[in-house]
Write a protein that holds these residues in place. Structure first.
Motif, PDB file in Angstrom:
ATOM      1  N   ARG A  25       3.679  -3.965  -8.581  1.00  0.00           N
ATOM      2  CA  ARG A  25       2.430  -3.749  -7.849  1.00  0.00           C
ATOM      3  C   ARG A  25       1.212  -3.913  -8.762  1.00  0.00           C
ATOM      4  NH1 ARG A  25       3.031   1.275  -3.841  1.00  0.00           N
ATOM      5  NH2 ARG A  25       4.280   2.304  -5.443  1.00  0.00           N
ATOM      6  N   GLN A  26       1.459  -4.200 -10.018  1.00  0.00           N
ATOM      7  CA  GLN A  26       0.342  -4.500 -10.920  1.00  0.00           C
ATOM      8  C   GLN A  26       0.753  -5.698 -11.761  1.00  0.00           C
ATOM      9  OE1 GLN A  26      -1.346  -1.213 -13.217  1.00  0.00           O
ATOM     10  NE2 GLN A  26      -1.816  -2.595 -14.899  1.00  0.00           N
ATOM     11  N   ALA A  75       4.120  -4.259  -2.582  1.00  0.00           N
ATOM     12  CA  ALA A  75       4.636  -5.361  -3.384  1.00  0.00           C
ATOM     13  C   ALA A  75       5.118  -6.492  -2.493  1.00  0.00           C
ATOM     14  CB  ALA A  75       5.774  -4.854  -4.260  1.00  0.00           C
ATOM     15  N   ASP A  92      -6.045  -6.948 -15.184  1.00  0.00           N
ATOM     16  CA  ASP A  92      -5.019  -6.415 -14.295  1.00  0.00           C
ATOM     17  C   ASP A  92      -5.460  -6.535 -12.843  1.00  0.00           C
ATOM     18  OD1 ASP A  92      -3.161  -5.518 -16.271  1.00  0.00           O
ATOM     19  OD2 ASP A  92      -4.573  -3.931 -16.770  1.00  0.00           O
ATOM     20  N   LEU A 100      -1.211  -2.687  -3.070  1.00  0.00           N
ATOM     21  CA  LEU A 100      -0.673  -1.454  -2.512  1.00  0.00           C
ATOM     22  C   LEU A 100       0.800  -1.645  -2.169  1.00  0.00           C
ATOM     23  CD1 LEU A 100      -1.292   1.396  -1.514  1.00  0.00           C
ATOM     24  CD2 LEU A 100      -1.898   0.418   0.695  1.00  0.00           C
ATOM     25  N   LEU A 157       5.225   0.134 -10.837  1.00  0.00           N
ATOM     26  CA  LEU A 157       4.205   0.365 -11.874  1.00  0.00           C
ATOM     27  C   LEU A 157       4.923   0.839 -13.124  1.00  0.00           C
ATOM     28  CD1 LEU A 157       1.722   2.169  -9.520  1.00  0.00           C
ATOM     29  CD2 LEU A 157       1.289  -0.020 -10.638  1.00  0.00           C
ATOM     30  N   GLU A 158       4.514   0.352 -14.277  1.00  0.00           N
ATOM     31  CA  GLU A 158       5.237   0.759 -15.480  1.00  0.00           C
ATOM     32  C   GLU A 158       4.356   0.750 -16.712  1.00  0.00           C
ATOM     33  OE1 GLU A 158       8.455  -2.103 -15.649  1.00  0.00           O
ATOM     34  OE2 GLU A 158       7.223  -3.474 -16.820  1.00  0.00           O
ATOM     35  N   PHE A 171      -5.345   7.399  -2.854  1.00  0.00           N
ATOM     36  CA  PHE A 171      -4.849   6.752  -1.632  1.00  0.00           C
ATOM     37  C   PHE A 171      -3.360   7.058  -1.499  1.00  0.00           C
ATOM     38  CE2 PHE A 171      -3.106   3.381  -4.290  1.00  0.00           C
ATOM     39  CZ  PHE A 171      -3.973   3.401  -5.374  1.00  0.00           C
ATOM     40  N   PRO A 217       2.458   3.766   0.317  1.00  0.00           N
ATOM     41  CA  PRO A 217       3.325   3.498   1.468  1.00  0.00           C
ATOM     42  C   PRO A 217       4.812   3.586   1.094  1.00  0.00           C
ATOM     43  CG  PRO A 217       2.287   1.460   0.715  1.00  0.00           C
ATOM     44  CD  PRO A 217       1.672   2.581  -0.063  1.00  0.00           C
ATOM     45  N   GLU A 218       5.136   3.492  -0.191  1.00  0.00           N
ATOM     46  CA  GLU A 218       6.541   3.570  -0.619  1.00  0.00           C
ATOM     47  C   GLU A 218       7.023   5.020  -0.642  1.00  0.00           C
ATOM     48  OE1 GLU A 218       8.504   0.993  -1.295  1.00  0.00           O
ATOM     49  OE2 GLU A 218       6.955  -0.536  -1.095  1.00  0.00           O
ATOM     50  N   PRO A 228      -0.058   1.964 -16.735  1.00  0.00           N
ATOM     51  CA  PRO A 228      -0.558   1.260 -15.544  1.00  0.00           C
ATOM     52  C   PRO A 228      -1.901   1.803 -15.061  1.00  0.00           C
ATOM     53  CG  PRO A 228       1.135   2.823 -14.909  1.00  0.00           C
ATOM     54  CD  PRO A 228       1.066   2.868 -16.415  1.00  0.00           C
ATOM     55  N   LEU A 229      -2.571   1.027 -14.218  1.00  0.00           N
ATOM     56  CA  LEU A 229      -3.853   1.424 -13.625  1.00  0.00           C
ATOM     57  C   LEU A 229      -3.695   2.606 -12.680  1.00  0.00           C
ATOM     58  CD1 LEU A 229      -5.404  -1.991 -12.485  1.00  0.00           C
ATOM     59  CD2 LEU A 229      -6.267  -0.507 -14.303  1.00  0.00           C
ATOM     60  N   ILE A 230      -2.517   2.685 -12.051  1.00  0.00           N
ATOM     61  CA  ILE A 230      -2.296   3.630 -10.946  1.00  0.00           C
ATOM     62  C   ILE A 230      -1.111   4.536 -11.284  1.00  0.00           C
ATOM     63  CG2 ILE A 230      -1.561   3.762  -8.516  1.00  0.00           C
ATOM     64  CD1 ILE A 230      -2.859   0.900  -8.234  1.00  0.00           C
ATOM     65  N   ARG A 260       0.377   0.333 -23.116  1.00  0.00           N
ATOM     66  CA  ARG A 260      -0.363  -0.109 -21.937  1.00  0.00           C
ATOM     67  C   ARG A 260       0.171   0.607 -20.703  1.00  0.00           C
ATOM     68  NH1 ARG A 260      -2.853  -5.186 -21.927  1.00  0.00           N
ATOM     69  NH2 ARG A 260      -2.980  -6.165 -23.966  1.00  0.00           N
ATOM     70  N   ALA A 318      -3.932  -5.481  -8.773  1.00  0.00           N
ATOM     71  CA  ALA A 318      -2.979  -4.528  -8.191  1.00  0.00           C
ATOM     72  C   ALA A 318      -2.850  -4.715  -6.697  1.00  0.00           C
ATOM     73  CB  ALA A 318      -3.436  -3.099  -8.490  1.00  0.00           C
ATOM     74  N   ARG A 338      -9.061  -5.088  -6.909  1.00  0.00           N
ATOM     75  CA  ARG A 338      -8.838  -6.527  -6.903  1.00  0.00           C
ATOM     76  C   ARG A 338      -7.339  -6.857  -6.929  1.00  0.00           C
ATOM     77  NH1 ARG A 338     -11.273  -7.251 -12.939  1.00  0.00           N
ATOM     78  NH2 ARG A 338      -9.407  -6.586 -14.082  1.00  0.00           N
TER      79      ARG A 338
END
Lengths: 370, 370
Positions: free
Chosen positions: A122-123, A115, A109, A113, A12-13, B68, B71-72, B45-47, B43, A111, A80
């Motif tokens: 992951r996004q 990769a 976007d 969980l 994620l970035e 949530f 897992p990483e 990230p969403l998470i 921009r 996403a 989604r």
């Protein structure tokens, strides 16, 4: 707050200003191109019932999705991972009564969980267009045309398109090259892997020649036609020739009829978009049936990240930016902005025009070049 | 797939073409206005890690966020519920070395697991701008100006701005109207609730007159100044007067100095944006310190949904749309699109120009009105 909390999770970035500006512009151009072909944008939500997303989707395993329990309904919700399935749901529900063919596009976007093994992201920013109500040759030509127009509008050069026939094995196995139902999956897999030895071992010796009907479209389609003695592929080959003749003048075309990875839910036609400078495909598309409603559809998805690789940086034009000293003429500044200037106002007397990246300074109501 | 799976969870919805087009246009105009004042879009990230989002945020309780396990990293992740905190993180990390004041803007979806009692929406489109490195009067004037310019660019009319002094009670309690630390929260709450009886019961009798220093700015600021015998509020009152004098010519201004709801993390200045036709506020902003780095900042956030209420529908212009019959001239169609036309191509011979919403039909390379 410790420093660890300042980091972002793997995959994620942030897009900082320069990259963000390139994304925004590419996205607008892509949406504008899709709109000009009659595609209306829809905006589905980030979150849906897991069953609604998963039930319509074969490409992404449920366990790779972000899932959680809805305190309202006590059902499982998911973030989604693909917007195509959401557009299919909209076509089957809110726009069930709209005239067909129905042209819808989207950008947003998605996403995961977990990769992909090959791609740590992951996004992703997914953009695409779906023509709902048809999967014929004209629809296929339109899907490839709109995808190419969109990518060119975004500034991508050196485009090429690779065609495939996703249901090739099923079509041949039913007629020309009989294959037990229990061997089909193995034959599909080994063809996709292009492993001649494993293909033979899996009982697919008759399918070996398909491995060599690949390459530049004109030669490869001749090889494929030569293999198709029984004519099981005749309509597909004729369709591919029509698509190629509509598009061959503008981009390099190749054929890889047994390529299946990424086309698990497509029907007779699939295509992959490549560009010079991008390691990964820029997108893919094809014909399919919307899961649930089983309505025919044709469309494509693009992903922003590989597209950005081809655009590189430095493509942003430098912009006329006027520094506004303390106590500046506010009306003059508003007039400049209305003419397309960017203005940067001093907030205290320490602020300097050049450290804030300005090209001009407002003096007596007029911008003076620095 | 059963019909239940076709529904969306409560508080989540699709924007179908008409609404989606209004959202896209309003968002572009707002971003353009912010950009013209020197704000660079980022921009995030969403998470993110939950601790990173929650540690910088006071407005949204952690339990209302979608959370949530990663897992990483095996740490808790969360879906963003507010983008302001993400911009603060970027300013403190990736852009820590950028020149100040740093102007950043953003637009994106934010989501909650549990909706607000007053608002069932669990996803909102948030847009905003943050000036990082200053919280002075000039920064406050700029924040309100950019917010008003953005809303007017989106087509909103009948705007008004309500000012508040978020740290009013702390400022007075330290000097002019002494108040034990343990009584301050109750006094703040009852002032915010405008409950005179409860305010007295909470030991805040001295604060009663503040309830009446509200209303149109010019009168209310006089009342507030009259109450401020000790001069504890002098710099704040002078600041508000300067802000009002810079903005009073363009919008109706009001003052509600003890309003605190939604300003829990603001410092000396806060403002709320209202418009005719919108039940809810269109946005709010003010001065604050970025949590973690403690850098001074001034900014605002807008929300798309109340803004859409003021725009209504029917604001989309009808567009010239040309139907392209089967076998049409592809170059002529491409030329039309490059001139700003929208084209809708026939996919089979059943397709009709008028059922697909076209105003023209392409005949012999020329659009003919239907």
């Amino acid at each position: 707050m410790n420093q660890l909390d300042d980091l972002l999770p793997i995959g994620l970035e942030d897009a900082l200003p320069e990259r963000s500006a390139i994304i925004t512009r590419a996205m607008r151009e892509i949406l504008r191109a899709m709109d000009s072909h009659g595609y209306d944008r829809v905006r589905p939500p980030l979150i849906e019932f897991e069953r609604s997303l998963a039930g319509r989707m074969e490409g992404v395993a449920t366990r790779r999705m972000v899932r959680f329990t809805d305190p309202e309904s006590l059902r499982t919700l998911a973030l989604r991972a693909d917007m195509t399935v959401q557009v299919g749901r909209i076509a089957a529900t809110g726009l069930a009564d709209a005239a067909r063919p129905l042209r819808l596009c989207y950008a947003g976007d998605v996403a995961l969980l977990k990769a992909d093994q090959l791609d740590p992201a992951r996004q992703r920013l997914q953009l695409g267009a779906e023509l709902i109500g048809s999967d014929n040759v004209a629809a296929a030509i339109e899907a490839v045309t709109v995808a190419l127009d969109a990518l060119e509008a975004a500034g991508v050069t050196g485009l090429s398109v690779d065609f495939t026939l996703p249901d090739l094995v099923d079509t041949l196995a039913d007629k020309a090259l009989p294959l037990d139902a229990n061997r089909r999956e193995a034959v599909r897999r080994e063809l996709d892997m292009k492993d001649a030895g494993a293909l033979k071992a899996a009982g697919g010796a008759d399918y070996l020649p398909l491995l060599y009907a690949t390459g530049p479209f004109d030669e490869a389609i001749e090889k494929l036609a030569a293999l198709d003695a029984g004519g099981a592929l005749a309509t597909r080959i004729a369709g591919l020739r029509k698509i190629a003749s509509a598009l061959g003048h503008r981009v390099r075309l190749t054929l890889d009829p047994s390529e299946r990875h990424g086309f698990e839910y497509q029907s007779w036609f699939g295509f992959t978009l490549h560009a010079q400078g991008a390691r990964a495909a820029l997108g893919r598309g094809g014909t399919y049936a919307i899961k649930g409603s089983e309505e025919a559809a044709t469309g494509f998805s693009l992903y922003m990240e590989p597209l950005l690789e081809t655009l590189g940086t430095g493509s942003e034009k430098s912009r006329k930016t006027a520094f506004l000293p303390l106590g500046h003429d506010r009306d003059a500044a508003a007039l400049l902005r209305s003419e397309g200037w960017r203005t940067v106002a001093a907030i205290d007397d320490q602020d300097g025009a050049s450290s804030l990246g300005c090209s001009h300074i407002l003096k007596d109501g007029t911008p003076v070049e620095l």
